[in-house]
Design an enzyme around this catalytic site. Structure first.
Site, PDB file in Angstrom:
ATOM      1  N   GLU A 296       0.848  -1.135   0.125  1.00 18.49           N
ATOM      2  CA  GLU A 296      -0.069  -0.125  -0.066  1.00 18.49           C
ATOM      3  C   GLU A 296       1.061   1.194  -0.055  1.00 18.49           C
ATOM      4  O   GLU A 296       0.537   2.263   0.576  1.00 18.49           O
ATOM      5  CB  GLU A 296      -1.013  -0.075   1.206  1.00 18.49           C
ATOM      6  CG  GLU A 296      -1.707  -0.995   1.255  1.00 18.49           C
ATOM      7  CD  GLU A 296      -3.035  -1.313   0.394  1.00 18.49           C
ATOM      8  OE1 GLU A 296      -2.988  -0.342  -0.402  1.00 18.49           O
ATOM      9  OE2 GLU A 296      -3.299  -2.338   0.265  1.00 18.49           O
TER      10      GLU A 296
HETATM   11  C1  LIG Z   1       2.392  -9.443   0.394  1.00 23.38           C
HETATM   12  C2  LIG Z   1       2.432  -8.240  -0.712  1.00 23.38           C
HETATM   13  C3  LIG Z   1       1.017  -8.096  -0.953  1.00 23.38           C
HETATM   14  C4  LIG Z   1       0.627  -7.047  -1.971  1.00 23.38           C
HETATM   15  N1  LIG Z   1      -0.688  -6.827  -2.461  1.00 23.38           N
HETATM   16  C5  LIG Z   1      -0.793  -5.965  -3.584  1.00 23.38           C
HETATM   17  C6  LIG Z   1      -2.066  -5.885  -4.123  1.00 23.38           C
HETATM   18  O1  LIG Z   1      -3.079  -6.352  -3.637  1.00 23.38           O
HETATM   19  N2  LIG Z   1      -2.184  -5.116  -5.072  1.00 23.38           N
HETATM   20  C7  LIG Z   1      -1.229  -4.382  -5.693  1.00 23.38           C
HETATM   21  O2  LIG Z   1      -1.399  -4.073  -6.694  1.00 23.38           O
HETATM   22  N3  LIG Z   1       0.110  -4.532  -4.928  1.00 23.38           N
HETATM   23  C8  LIG Z   1       0.415  -5.327  -4.094  1.00 23.38           C
HETATM   24  N4  LIG Z   1       1.618  -5.413  -3.603  1.00 23.38           N
HETATM   25  C9  LIG Z   1       2.670  -4.650  -4.380  1.00 23.38           C
HETATM   26  C10 LIG Z   1       3.049  -3.513  -3.050  1.00 23.38           C
HETATM   27  O3  LIG Z   1       2.286  -2.562  -3.289  1.00 23.38           O
HETATM   28  C11 LIG Z   1       4.585  -3.180  -3.730  1.00 23.38           C
HETATM   29  O4  LIG Z   1       5.518  -4.090  -3.540  1.00 23.38           O
HETATM   30  C12 LIG Z   1       4.917  -2.062  -3.071  1.00 23.38           C
HETATM   31  O5  LIG Z   1       4.176  -0.832  -3.796  1.00 23.38           O
HETATM   32  C13 LIG Z   1       6.357  -1.621  -3.624  1.00 23.38           C
HETATM   33  O6  LIG Z   1       6.714  -1.628  -5.049  1.00 23.38           O
HETATM   34  P1  LIG Z   1       7.893  -2.482  -5.140  1.00 23.38           P
HETATM   35  O7  LIG Z   1       7.982  -3.703  -4.558  1.00 23.38           O
HETATM   36  O8  LIG Z   1       7.855  -2.743  -6.695  1.00 23.38           O
HETATM   37  O9  LIG Z   1       9.147  -1.912  -4.726  1.00 23.38           O
HETATM   38  P2  LIG Z   1       9.842  -0.772  -5.396  1.00 23.38           P
HETATM   39  O10 LIG Z   1       9.083   0.220  -6.022  1.00 23.38           O
HETATM   40  O11 LIG Z   1      11.061  -1.202  -6.373  1.00 23.38           O
HETATM   41  O12 LIG Z   1      10.895  -0.090  -4.076  1.00 23.38           O
HETATM   42  C14 LIG Z   1      11.990  -0.813  -3.717  1.00 23.38           C
HETATM   43  C15 LIG Z   1      12.491   0.244  -2.547  1.00 23.38           C
HETATM   44  O13 LIG Z   1      12.802   1.499  -3.199  1.00 23.38           O
HETATM   45  C16 LIG Z   1      12.104   2.491  -2.698  1.00 23.38           C
HETATM   46  N5  LIG Z   1      11.599   3.540  -3.557  1.00 23.38           N
HETATM   47  C17 LIG Z   1      11.165   3.112  -4.742  1.00 23.38           C
HETATM   48  N6  LIG Z   1      10.665   4.456  -5.166  1.00 23.38           N
HETATM   49  C18 LIG Z   1      11.153   5.636  -4.743  1.00 23.38           C
HETATM   50  C19 LIG Z   1      11.227   6.948  -4.691  1.00 23.38           C
HETATM   51  N7  LIG Z   1      10.930   7.627  -5.788  1.00 23.38           N
HETATM   52  N8  LIG Z   1      11.828   7.556  -3.881  1.00 23.38           N
HETATM   53  C20 LIG Z   1      12.457   6.790  -2.671  1.00 23.38           C
HETATM   54  N9  LIG Z   1      12.201   5.663  -2.413  1.00 23.38           N
HETATM   55  C21 LIG Z   1      11.896   4.848  -3.489  1.00 23.38           C
HETATM   56  C22 LIG Z   1      10.959   2.015  -1.941  1.00 23.38           C
HETATM   57  O14 LIG Z   1      10.443   2.880  -0.786  1.00 23.38           O
HETATM   58  C23 LIG Z   1      11.387   0.778  -1.281  1.00 23.38           C
HETATM   59  O15 LIG Z   1      11.987   0.878  -0.240  1.00 23.38           O
HETATM   60  C24 LIG Z   1       1.786  -6.429  -2.500  1.00 23.38           C
HETATM   61  C25 LIG Z   1       3.022  -6.739  -2.153  1.00 23.38           C
HETATM   62  C26 LIG Z   1       3.248  -7.515  -1.197  1.00 23.38           C
HETATM   63  C27 LIG Z   1       4.739  -7.897  -0.789  1.00 23.38           C
END
Ligand SMILES: Cc1cc2nc3c(=O)[nH]c(=O)nc-3n(C[C@H](O)[C@H](O)[C@H](O)COP(=O)(O)OP(=O)(O)OC[C@H]3O[C@@H](n4cnc5c(N)ncnc54)[C@H](O)[C@@H]3O)c2cc1C
Length: 625
Positions: free
Chosen positions: A467
């Site tokens: 989220e």
């Molecule tokens: C168990 C689980 C359930 C989930 N359920 C859903 C769901 O139901 N529906 C859905 O759509 N998604 C879902 N997600 C996805 C979740 O919302 C994403 O994992 C989350 O938004 C982060 O995206 P990412 O994993 O690609 O990490 P990334 O975006 O790659 O981020 C990796 C790190 O880099 C940092 N970062 C990234 N961009 C920036 C920036 N611009 N500035 C500073 N720091 C940054 C982040 O804070 C993080 O620490 C789920 C994830 C999990 C693990």
């Protein structure tokens, strides 16, 4: 059915709705019921809501009855399989996803009790409970079993978006089925290359001559994305229409059901949504986490929600509500660990007091050791502070919907907007810390799978990630929310905080805390006065410490909410009080004092760094690591 019985008697509600044996509310492992009622009724004045026309049928008694019913179902149907579903993850055999049967039974009991639609209109089959009470009920399920409860709150969030932004036909097609729990819902935003950066999502929605859209693309991490717990799954999918503007302004929202819906409302032929695989996680193992493939055969049909290119705005409504849910989930996992470690610390005997080392005396319970009490106090401060924060947010939802006049409703909305990143993040950070302390109190046993605290820790670790990650919430707070409407929401919060400071100043036992909160708020203003002008031309530098700002902001808000709890306790203690109640109120006062003495002063380091606009992290070049 619940609506009818809830208006009459809490005895009937238990017998009719749940058919469950009476449970001992006082000996619960999922909640300190005394605390719940203190926060709900005394701190956040739930009963005053019954003076509003929307809640006129309700009373303090119906609120208690709803909590009783929720707690009974949570303890009897949700809590018992919390460990089982952790040990037996959902399985995919290439065709079907199977989930342990207890999950379906629990969700059926939840839906049959009308809890999915708890705060909805009577006309929509709801109970018209205030959001405050509905969230309090929901919290019991999150405490009992976060993974099973997630199917319900995802479905509710999904229904809320359709209710607010869907067409009349979409509402007819989906809303009753979602609110009765016949269909479940998801939110499908994330793609492999677009997580935090939703601007880069590439799922396509191509218009068809009949007004529908053909959806193609891949989503990952979609919670509840496939299962057979409900007759259908309604995915809310973010996608781009060809020719849409680049970035977040070109994203639209679509309903994409797993099964097409026939004219009679029943699920029909299969839509072209395929499960590409399940994801295996550290916690929340009972919730299916899916990789979904839309339109592999070119036959995935979706319907647009609202207007083209406004999808992210609509989805933010779901995400904002989901973020209160995430904060509450984090608070409740922390709460569960706190209660488990409190019981353990009372029962386990080890060592002797520093001033009483005689080996012929029996070892003392762990709770006799100051260091163990330190860990219990910290947990109590984090989890009950987080609970207050989430319940306050829920009360703001009620103010936004039902306050007497439009300015009051608008103010509540602005305050909620401001606090949403804090409500999502503060519990997610500090209640994991609480879970870590709960393990520590269990010593080596806490590190084993024989005790429940390791699961609470694993489950809670998700909340800083989904989220919108912690980092993204911090950017939202400092980069957007505090500056909204020229800082008006911050001023509104200041007004509320000032009221509490005024009340606390009038009580000798809270004068120190009142002064400390006034200082903390002034400090925050001084820090903002440095940061806000820095945005002009130095936004990257100003935002480099967004995380520290989130922490000071969160600690200040939670200190305020602890002072509100301390105030109620102080007033009650000034009157003749039953011995057990007096102990409860003293515990509140002591924890308030602990937060002000041990936690709030730590924020000074952050203020100093923030005001110095320190650039150490920024100037650390990637290739210096
Ligand atoms: C168990 C689980 C359930 C989930 N359920 C859903 C769901 O139901 N529906 C859905 O759509 N998604 C879902 N997600 C996805 C979740 O919302 C994403 O994992 C989350 O938004 C982060 O995206 P990412 O994993 O690609 O990490 P990334 O975006 O790659 O981020 C990796 C790190 O880099 C940092 N970062 C990234 N961009 C920036 C920036 N611009 N500035 C500073 N720091 C940054 C982040 O804070 C993080 O620490 C789920 C994830 C999990 C693990």
């Amino acid at each position: 059915m619940l609506r009818f019985v809830i208006l009459h008697s809490r005895t009937i509600i238990r017998r009719t709705v749940t058919s469950l044996p009476a449970i001992d509310m006082a000996d619960s492992t999922i909640i300190d019921r005394r605390d719940l009622e203190f926060q709900l009724l005394d701190v956040f004045d739930a009963a005053t809501l019954t003076q509003r026309p929307r809640f006129a049928d309700h009373s303090r008694e119906t609120f208690i009855a709803a909590l009783d019913a929720a707690q009974a179902i949570a303890e009897e149907r949700f809590a018992p399989h919390n460990r089982t579903s952790d040990e037996h993850e959902p399985q995919f055999d290439g065709e079907r996803v199977s989930v342990i049967p207890e999950v379906r039974d629990a969700l059926r009991a939840y839906c049959d009790a009308g809890l999915l639609a708890a705060d909805k209109d009577y006309d929509a089959g709801g109970m018209q409970l205030p959001a405050l009470v509905a969230h309090a009920c929901q919290s019991l399920f999150q405490s009992a079993n976060i993974a099973t409860s997630s199917y319900a709150w995802l479905t509710l969030g999904n229904a809320n978006v359709i209710e607010r932004f869907g067409s009349a036909a979409q509402k007819r097609k989906y809303l009753p089925a979602l609110l009765e729990g016949r269909f479940f819902g998801t939110m499908a935003l994330t793609e492999p290359q677009a997580g935090s950066g939703l601007a880069d999502l590439t799922t396509r929605a191509t218009p068809n001559p009949d007004g529908s859209y053909s959806i193609t693309g891949n989503k990952v991490f979609i919670s509840g994305g496939d299962h057979e717990l409900a007759a259908n799954i309604v995915h809310l999918v973010l996608a781009r229409i060809p020719g849409a503007p680049p970035g977040v302004k070109g994203i639209s929202l679509f309903t994409v059901p797993k099964f097409h819906v026939n004219d009679d409302g029943a699920p029909g032929a299969r839509n072209d949504v395929a499960l590409a695989g399940l994801i295996h996680k550290m916690g929340w193992r009972g919730t299916t986490s899916t990789m979904l493939s839309f339109g592999e055969r070119g036959a995935c049909i979706g319907e647009i929600v609202g207007e083209p290119h406004r999808g992210l705005t609509y989805m933010f409504q779901m995400m904002n509500e989901a973020r209160i849910g995430v904060g509450m989930g984090a608070a409740m996992l922390g709460y569960r660990g706190y209660l488990a470690s409190l019981q353990y610390a009372r029962e386990r005997r080890q060592g002797r007091r520093p001033d009483e080392k005689r080996p012929d005396l029996p070892p003392v319970p762990l709770i006799e050791h100051a260091d163990v009490r330190r860990m219990l106090l910290a947990q109590k401060a984090y989890v009950e502070g987080s609970y207050a924060l989430c319940l306050f947010a829920a009360r703001l939802v009620d103010e936004q919907r039902t306050a007497a006049d439009e300015p009051a409703r608008a103010e509540a909305g602005e305050l909620l907007d401001l606090l949403t990143p804090v409500v999502k993040s503060w519990p997610s950070q500090w209640c994991v810390e609480a879970n870590s302390l709960a393990i520590q109190i269990h010593g080596g046993y806490g590190y084993t799978r024989e005790y429940p605290v390791e699961q609470f820790y694993r489950d809670n670790r998700l909340n800083m990630i989904h989220e919108g990650t912690h980092g993204i919430q911090a950017l939202d707070l400092l980069g957007r929310k505090v500056a909204m409407h020229d800082g008006r929401a911050v001023a509104l919060l200041g007004r509320e905080i000032d009221k509490t400071i005024g009340d606390a100043n009038a009580r000798a036992d809270l004068a120190d805390e009142a002064r400390a909160l006034a200082n903390a708020w002034r400090n925050l203003g001084d820090t903002l006065a440095v940061l806000r002008p820095a945005f002009a031309g130095h936004a990257t530098l100003a935002l480099a410490h967004a995380n520290a700002f989130l922490e000071v902001f969160g600690h200040t808000v939670v200190a305020w909410l602890w002072l509100r709890q301390g105030l109620v306790a102080s007033r009650r203690l000034a009157q003749p009080t039953h011995d057990d109640d007096a102990k409860f109120y003293r515990g509140k006062q002591q924890t308030c004092q602990w937060f002000f003495r041990y936690e709030l002063p730590r924020m000074q380091t952050h203020h100093t760094l923030l005001r110095a606009l320190d650039d150490t992290t920024l100037t650390m070049a990637p290739d210096w690591f």
